[in-house]
Design a protein around this motif. Structure first.
Motif, PDB file in Angstrom:
ATOM      1  N   GLU A   1       8.201  15.297  -5.206  1.00 38.00           N
ATOM      2  CA  GLU A   1       8.677  15.171  -3.826  1.00 38.00           C
ATOM      3  C   GLU A   1       8.202  13.872  -3.197  1.00 38.00           C
ATOM      4  OE1 GLU A   1       8.862  19.920  -2.604  1.00 38.00           O
ATOM      5  OE2 GLU A   1       6.993  18.781  -2.379  1.00 38.00           O
ATOM      6  N   ALA A   2       6.969  13.496  -3.473  1.00 38.53           N
ATOM      7  CA  ALA A   2       6.454  12.240  -2.935  1.00 38.53           C
ATOM      8  C   ALA A   2       7.207  11.048  -3.518  1.00 38.53           C
ATOM      9  CB  ALA A   2       4.960  12.118  -3.213  1.00 38.53           C
TER      10      ALA A   2
ATOM     11  N   GLY B   1       1.043  12.202 -12.317  1.00 34.93           N
ATOM     12  CA  GLY B   1      -0.046  11.576 -11.560  1.00 34.93           C
ATOM     13  C   GLY B   1       0.405  10.236 -11.029  1.00 34.93           C
ATOM     14  N   LEU B   2       0.383  10.078  -9.711  1.00 40.13           N
ATOM     15  CA  LEU B   2       0.949   8.886  -9.090  1.00 40.13           C
ATOM     16  C   LEU B   2       0.149   7.620  -9.353  1.00 40.13           C
ATOM     17  CD1 LEU B   2       2.047  10.316  -5.616  1.00 40.13           C
ATOM     18  CD2 LEU B   2       3.474   9.881  -7.625  1.00 40.13           C
ATOM     19  N   GLU B   3      -1.103   7.750  -9.754  1.00 38.71           N
ATOM     20  CA  GLU B   3      -1.938   6.567  -9.950  1.00 38.71           C
ATOM     21  C   GLU B   3      -1.368   5.600 -10.993  1.00 38.71           C
ATOM     22  OE1 GLU B   3      -4.462   5.089  -8.601  1.00 38.71           O
ATOM     23  OE2 GLU B   3      -4.915   6.554  -7.053  1.00 38.71           O
TER      24      GLU B   3
ATOM     25  N   GLY C   1       0.785  -1.233   0.000  1.00 36.80           N
ATOM     26  CA  GLY C   1       0.000   0.000   0.000  1.00 36.80           C
ATOM     27  C   GLY C   1       0.812   1.274   0.000  1.00 36.80           C
ATOM     28  N   LEU C   2       2.071   1.199  -0.417  1.00 40.93           N
ATOM     29  CA  LEU C   2       2.935   2.388  -0.357  1.00 40.93           C
ATOM     30  C   LEU C   2       2.406   3.531  -1.218  1.00 40.93           C
ATOM     31  CD1 LEU C   2       5.578   3.434   0.907  1.00 40.93           C
ATOM     32  CD2 LEU C   2       6.747   2.695  -1.174  1.00 40.93           C
TER      33      LEU C   2
ATOM     34  N   ILE D   1       0.377   9.170  -2.017  1.00 39.49           N
ATOM     35  CA  ILE D   1      -0.737  10.040  -2.399  1.00 39.49           C
ATOM     36  C   ILE D   1      -1.163  10.910  -1.219  1.00 39.49           C
ATOM     37  CG2 ILE D   1      -3.188  10.025  -3.031  1.00 39.49           C
ATOM     38  CD1 ILE D   1      -2.536   7.623  -4.858  1.00 39.49           C
ATOM     39  N   MET D   2      -1.136  10.349  -0.010  1.00 37.65           N
ATOM     40  CA  MET D   2      -1.494  11.142   1.155  1.00 37.65           C
ATOM     41  C   MET D   2      -0.484  12.268   1.380  1.00 37.65           C
ATOM     42  SD  MET D   2      -2.722   9.997   4.958  1.00 37.65           S
ATOM     43  CE  MET D   2      -4.403   9.696   4.375  1.00 37.65           C
TER      44      MET D   2
END
Length: 413
Positions: A332-333, A375-377, A315-316, A321-322
């Protein structure tokens, strides 16, 4: 195991510490190490090749706080009472869950015995498919402290020093110390536990061996104690204050928030009542604290506390995303889950870098069809995963997960 040599063709790499975009004709991996990134078409000479057709290559994700010897049950620590065969298969299954999610390295921060140390030895030596594992062995706690039922109880500086030596002798690549109480165990998570002299003795012993130290610490006094003692990472920090953030920055301490670990907690789903009450009370404070840490400029590495209640391995992305929702840019994420995290999963002075795409780095790679910075998705299901230069057969991983799923089932009441 497949070859640790591969040539990736015609892609776009996110290079170095800044994830700088670079198109390439050939990204060459020899013996698990990136040896060349060039616009040229390097001659294969029998080396396996992978055509990317413009896909993006970024470092494999790194989860800096997991428990591979747990199975995300409602009362997760009861899994440690199960048969050794079930627990070993759980480690194997969790490793495949990680690879499916593009996670190519993890820090395992505590088991009841040496199970994850043995698993790490098999995976890191190339005998078993899984992500690279840096494991702590048993967490070190005080009498009556967080995880005292399962950790190595140590009281006083000399006993803590001995406890650290025991974990190092068993093969630990990181040490875990408990500086406050916990949310998932009895007691008050806001109270300090191991004191400064105890923490300092353990940290000194680990650092002598070139091993970093992680401190479980939720609240201000325990966080301050761990930083004063010389710790390398603070885990969680749900109730941290502004002074703690200043202390982290001044001391160069990295924060591993694991903020999403509380997301699934709810009443009526089998989680112990005390854990539910503490979790629900802490959840919004925890999210706000993480946002404040980001705004303050604290160095953050991503972790999930995966293995805890309803919080499975893999679930990283939700954690990253959080971070974005609380103030980070997508880049940065990504750095929190790769570059910064990579500094925590190697021994001090180790030559080969982890968590970056650069010549001389370990070839742990995640390949996506679109640019994850937009977009991280797109990271939800990678197109390809390479671990230590070996291309992972994601189809085989999926089939094997299906076959071994039953081992993670919650035991009968």
């Amino acid at each position: 195991m497949s070859s640790a040599d591969v040539i990736l063709r015609n892609g776009i790499a996110l290079m170095g510490d800044e994830l700088r975009e670079q198109s390439f004709g050939s990204l060459v991996v020899r013996d698990g190490i990136i040896t060349e990134v060039t616009s040229e078409q390097v001659t294969a000479d029998g080396t396996p090749e992978l055509e990317l057709n413009g896909a993006f290559v970024l470092p494999g994700l790194i989860d800096c706080h997991v428990h591979f010897d747990l199975a995300a049950h409602p009362a997760p620590f009861l899994h440690w009472d199960r048969a050794p065969l079930v627990r070993s298969m759980t480690c194997f299954h969790n490793g495949l869950l990680a690879l499916r999610a593009g996670i190519t390295s993890v820090r395992d921060l505590g088991s009841v015995d040496r199970m994850t140390l043995d698993y790490a030895l098999q995976v890191n030596s190339g005998q078993l498919l899984g992500p690279r594992v840096v494991a702590a062995g048993r967490p070190i706690t005080m009498t009556g402290g967080h995880c005292a039922d399962y950790g190595r109880i140590a009281d006083g500086p000399d006993d803590v020093r001995l406890a650290v030596r025991e974990q190092l002798a068993a093969g630990a690549g990181v040490v875990k110390l408990m500086a406050t109480g916990g949310i998932s165990s009895p007691g008050n998570p806001g109270l300090p536990q191991l004191g400064v002299p105890e923490l300092a003795a353990g940290i000194e012993e680990a650092h002598k061996a070139g091993v970093l130290v992680a401190a479980h610490a939720h609240a201000p006094q325990g966080i301050s104690n761990a930083i004063e003692a010389g710790v390398d990472t603070i885990e969680h920090a749900a109730f941290a204050d502004e002074e703690n953030y200043k202390q982290m920055i001044a001391a160069g301490v990295t924060l591993v928030p694991t903020v999403t670990a509380l997301n699934p907690i709810a009443d009526g789903i089998g989680i112990p009542k005390a854990t539910v009450e503490k979790s629900l009370k802490a959840r919004e404070i925890y999210r706000a604290s993480t946002a404040k840490a980001i705004a303050a400029g604290v160095l953050i590495a991503a972790g999930t506390d995966a293995g805890t209640a309803f919080n499975p391995i893999g679930g990283l992305l939700d954690e990253l995303i959080m971070y974005v929702e609380r103030g980070m840019s997508t880049t940065e994420a990504l750095r929190a889950g790769t570059v910064t995290a990579g500094t925590l999963v190697g021994r001090v002075g180790e030559d080969v870098r982890v968590g970056v795409v650069t010549v001389g780095a370990r070839a742990d790679l995640l390949i996506t069809e679109q640019d994850p910075r937009a977009g991280l998705e797109v990271l939800r299901r990678p197109a390809h995963v390479v671990v230590g230069g070996r291309q992972v057969d994601l189809g085989w991983v999926e089939r094997t997960l299906d076959e071994t799923e039953a081992v993670l089932a919650e035991p009968p009441a």
